[in-house]
Design a protein around this motif. Structure first.
Motif, short mmCIF file in Angstrom:
data_model
loop_
_atom_site.label_atom_id
_atom_site.label_comp_id
_atom_site.label_asym_id
_atom_site.label_seq_id
_atom_site.Cartn_x
_atom_site.Cartn_y
_atom_site.Cartn_z
N GLY A 201 -43.49 -1.24 -9.08
CA GLY A 201 -42.98 0.08 -9.41
C GLY A 201 -42.58 0.91 -8.20
N ALA A 231 -43.64 -3.15 -15.48
CA ALA A 231 -42.63 -2.48 -14.66
C ALA A 231 -42.81 -0.97 -14.81
CB ALA A 231 -41.23 -2.90 -15.09
N ALA A 232 -42.87 -0.28 -13.66
CA ALA A 232 -43.00 1.19 -13.66
C ALA A 232 -42.00 1.72 -12.64
CB ALA A 232 -44.43 1.59 -13.31
N GLU A 236 -38.35 8.23 -17.28
CA GLU A 236 -38.13 7.82 -18.66
C GLU A 236 -36.69 7.40 -18.92
OE1 GLU A 236 -39.10 6.71 -22.30
OE2 GLU A 236 -40.58 7.62 -20.96
N PHE A 239 -33.44 2.91 -16.56
CA PHE A 239 -33.69 1.55 -17.01
C PHE A 239 -32.98 0.58 -16.07
CE2 PHE A 239 -35.32 3.05 -21.00
CZ PHE A 239 -36.13 2.01 -21.44
N THR A 240 -33.73 -0.41 -15.59
CA THR A 240 -33.17 -1.47 -14.76
C THR A 240 -33.41 -2.80 -15.46
OG1 THR A 240 -35.21 -1.88 -13.52
CG2 THR A 240 -33.74 -0.13 -12.69
N ASP A 243 -36.97 -3.78 -15.87
CA ASP A 243 -37.65 -3.19 -17.03
C ASP A 243 -37.51 -4.09 -18.26
OD1 ASP A 243 -38.59 -0.64 -15.97
OD2 ASP A 243 -36.48 -0.14 -15.75
N TYR A 244 -36.34 -4.70 -18.43
CA TYR A 244 -36.09 -5.54 -19.60
C TYR A 244 -36.86 -6.86 -19.53
CZ TYR A 244 -32.27 -2.42 -20.93
OH TYR A 244 -31.53 -1.33 -21.31
N ARG A 249 -43.16 -2.21 -20.11
CA ARG A 249 -42.44 -1.22 -19.30
C ARG A 249 -42.98 0.16 -19.58
NH1 ARG A 249 -38.81 3.53 -19.93
NH2 ARG A 249 -37.78 3.68 -17.90
N SER A 251 -42.71 4.47 -17.99
CA SER A 251 -41.75 5.32 -17.30
C SER A 251 -42.23 5.80 -15.94
CB SER A 251 -41.40 6.52 -18.18
OG SER A 251 -42.58 7.26 -18.49
#
Length: 420
Positions: A201, A231-232, A236, A239-240, A243-244, A249, A251
């Motif tokens: 993160g 993933a952090a 909010e 999105f990368t 993250d997917y 995930r 925020s």
């Protein structure tokens, strides 16, 4: 002269309605260079978008400005999305901008979308491949920027929620061209410690600041990571691709700590509830056994065991007396039966043998009456060929064959002269 007389205001209002109701001019994408930018304290931007031949006025309101990921300046080439309209008071047409990005970034976003579709098609973002988070992790690895606010937040919140957690920190670059390579290095280094969980993160920033987390090789390394990953990254709205592909995930780094570790207060409360439940169960069980013991204590055998003993002793004496009287009588009856049947047995056997002997004589007489010699004595005979086979048909002999005619007292040998 026109039949309809417009005022300036009515004309501008009419033209504005035409522009606003034309679908082709709504939510359009427009590319141009920013000039004459004016930023007002009420949260509105006014500027001109131009190319080498034309220009158009543009306005951005506060909600669109808030979503900007870069600092808008004169001379920048940008791509905007918005609606074409008319500023009726001045009679000038303009574009009301709803979003904007730097021109070079627009191409990068197109490439990012292609990469996202490619990885999605390979199944890297599928929920089925994602690993469940451990309920009570003991070792947590952190990958974040050195001495960053994200690192501080993660360590403080993880320690506050559960001070027994072992935290392994692997610092890496989190933005810039070299960040993906450095993040992959930290990933590989963390694997050797076999953590129960990994948190990767950083804090928020512009889309350019977070671009390292869209690197294809980094995404593939996280997909192949043998332990669960949270993933952090950013906030909010950020999105990368990381993250997917991550197993979970959140925020913010604080949210990652809350997701990764159950608060010690919650654990203590859970243990207290379990203790109360066990205590109640044991109390009920103890009361049940006390009640059973009370019922047992009321039984006569426990109230006066000597009386119970005497009762069963008396029954035993009676049984012994009955047995001692029964067996002599029973044996006497058996002896009497043996005596009676012993006298009758020879006569019964002799009578049975005599009956069987008479039956045997009758059967023997019947067999003799059916014997072949008895039949031959009554004038019958049978014929055999020279091989001793009994003949039953004229077809079994030929002319001049020698045959034997068997009578009851001998045989006659003859030659066949003819057949009819």
């Amino acid at each position: 002269m026109s039949k309809h007389l417009f005022t300036v205001t009515s004309l501008n209002t009419y033209v504005k309605s035409l522009l606003s109701n034309e679908p082709t001019l709504q939510n359009i994408t427009l590319k141009g260079e920013v000039s004459n930018l004016r930023k007002y304290s009420n949260g509105q931007y006014y500027f001109t978008l131009k190319d080498d031949k034309s220009r158009i006025q543009a306005v951005m309101f506060s909600n669109a400005i808030y979503s900007l990921t870069f600092n808008l300046e004169d001379g920048q080439e940008i791509i905007v999305t918005g609606d074409v309209s008319l500023y009726a008071q001045a009679g000038t047409y303009q574009i009301i901008v709803t979003s904007a990005m730097q021109s070079g970034l627009g191409n990068k976003l197109l490439e990012l979308e292609k990469l996202k579709k490619k990885l999605y098609g390979e199944g890297l973002f599928d929920e089925q491949r994602k690993k469940p988070l451990p309920q009570f992790p003991q070792v947590i690895a952190l990958i974040t920027g050195a001495n960053s606010a994200a690192e501080k937040d993660l360590i403080e919140n993880l320690t506050r929620r559960n001070p027994l957690i072992k935290i392994l920190v692997f610092n890496a670059l989190v933005q810039g061209e070299k960040a993906p390579e450095d993040l992959i290095r930290a990933l590989n280094q963390s694997k050797t410690f076999k953590p129960d969980l990994l948190i990767i993160g950083r804090g928020g920033g512009s889309i350019e600041d977070l671009w390292a987390f869209n690197d294809e090789q980094l995404v593939r390394e996280i997909a192949a990571y043998p332990y669960p990953v949270i993933a952090a990254i950013g906030h909010e709205i950020d999105f990368t691709l990381v993250d997917y592909v991550a197993d979970a995930r959140v925020s913010t780094p604080t949210g990652a700590a809350e997701l990764a570790v159950i608060d010690k207060v919650e654990i203590q409360q859970h243990l207290m509830n379990r203790e109360d439940s066990i205590r109640r169960s044991l109390t009920l069980l103890l009361q049940s056994h006390i009640e059973k013991l009370g019922n047992y204590a009321k039984r006569p055998a426990l109230i006066n065991p000597l009386l119970t003993y005497e009762k069963y002793e008396e029954r035993l004496i009676n049984l012994r007396s009955n047995l001692s009287n029964f067996y002599p009588r029973y044996l006497n009856e058996i002896e009497q039966n043996i005596t009676v049947y012993g006298d009758k047995l020879p006569n019964l056997l002799n009578e049975r043998l005599r009956n069987y002997s008479e039956l045997l004589d009758k059967l023997n007489l019947g067999l003799r009456s059916l014997g072949p010699n008895k039949v031959l004595k009554r004038g019958y005979a049978y014929i055999q060929n020279e091989h001793g086979e009994v003949l039953t048909s004229v077809d079994q002999v030929n002319i001049s064959d020698i045959v034997q005619i068997r009578l009851h007292d001998g045989k006659i040998i003859v030659s066949v002269k003819g057949k009819e």
